[in-house]
Enzyme design. Sequence first.
Site: not given
Length: 368
Positions: A143, A194, A226, A250, A254
């Site tokens: 980001y 990852k 994943d 993020d 959620d």
Amino acid sequence: MKKKLSISLLPGDGIGQEISVEAKKILNWIDQNTELELDCFEELVGGASIDKHQTPLHDKTLEKIKRSDAIILGAVGGPKWEKLPFELRPERGLLKIRKELDLFANFRPAIVFDSLINSSSLKPTIIKNLDLLIIRELTGGIYFGEPRGIEKINEKISKGFNTLVYTTPEIERIAKVAFEAARQRGKKLCSVDKANVLESTELWREIVISTGKKFPDVQLSHMYVDNASMQLVRNPKQFDVIVTTNMFGDILSDCASMLTGSLGMLPSASIGYDNSGNKKAMYEPVHGSAPDISGKGVANPLAMILSVGMMFKYSFSRGDISGLISKVVNSILEKGYRTKDINDQNCKEVSTSEMGDLVLKELKNEKI
Ligand code: NAD
């Protein structure tokens, strides 16, 4: 003598303004009924600040809130400001606070209240007694990485690009915070990355392992993102604390939020330290400004009220006040009161302000 604490309250936009009114009721009660003197002052952020100052965060506001002991924020954004240039949008105000105060650790607890067990889309057996904490790195990663942008390659083709970058100190400090949090809970930390395809998260894993040597009492595991997203809905109770990068956090937080049934129930804390090692923190509900329900008096104020609770625990070391707020919220839910977002057939539906009043009434029955 009363201990004086200064608190910046930034209601922001949409339902942020409605739920802030309810947060103030609770702050006033704590001010009047404990040995803490809460000096709360309100400032504009997001769209509200754009309308008055043509910027989502005025420099004077930033200076003022930097000096306060903690910040509470409602939510920012809304359709009115969606067409503005990127740098002028309401969300930039929020990102600027996080960046300027270097609030690098975002704590998002996902706790299932027993009485809301049927609000989740998952089976009760999977989520009963769930108490999970996701710690998301907040000021680095993709980001913020440079270079970024959209460039024209030729008349027909453009390319959009972002950079995923993490340095050793950035990883070390978030890992340390996560190990410390795990040490105070169930002593289990799962680091999500990852590392099989992204070099930046290969480094992430390496540094988390080396930081973990100072925390032999905390059981460390690793998971690819994943798999972690799948495990979160398959068997979320296997986790105690999860630590992960900005973007993975993020998305995963959620996802975890829906385990609990409603966005309106989820508080969060964003924490950093200044040059002298003093804690800086902002507390806010996970949800946004909810333009679809704004002004209707139906928003759930509990995420905001629980965020106030987190402030007492993490900024002022008053776990007793934080615990009391959670207890009172639980008791209201047990009695069957619900805002629209969490209501089901047999419950009494209440408005935003009625829910705030119920919390206050219940607090008045408690001793602190
Ligand atoms: P949102 O969280 O505002 O709303 C998503 C859905 O959840 C909506 O249907 C909404 O009505 C419902 N909801 C959210 N909070 C609720 C509450 N307390 N009580 C009852 N229902 C609630 O997300 P969105 O619709 O994607 O975004 C709306 C605006 O908020 C956008 O401008 C976005 O940029 C902004 N936003 C801000 C923040 C923040 O300030 N931290 C976070 C997310 C989104």
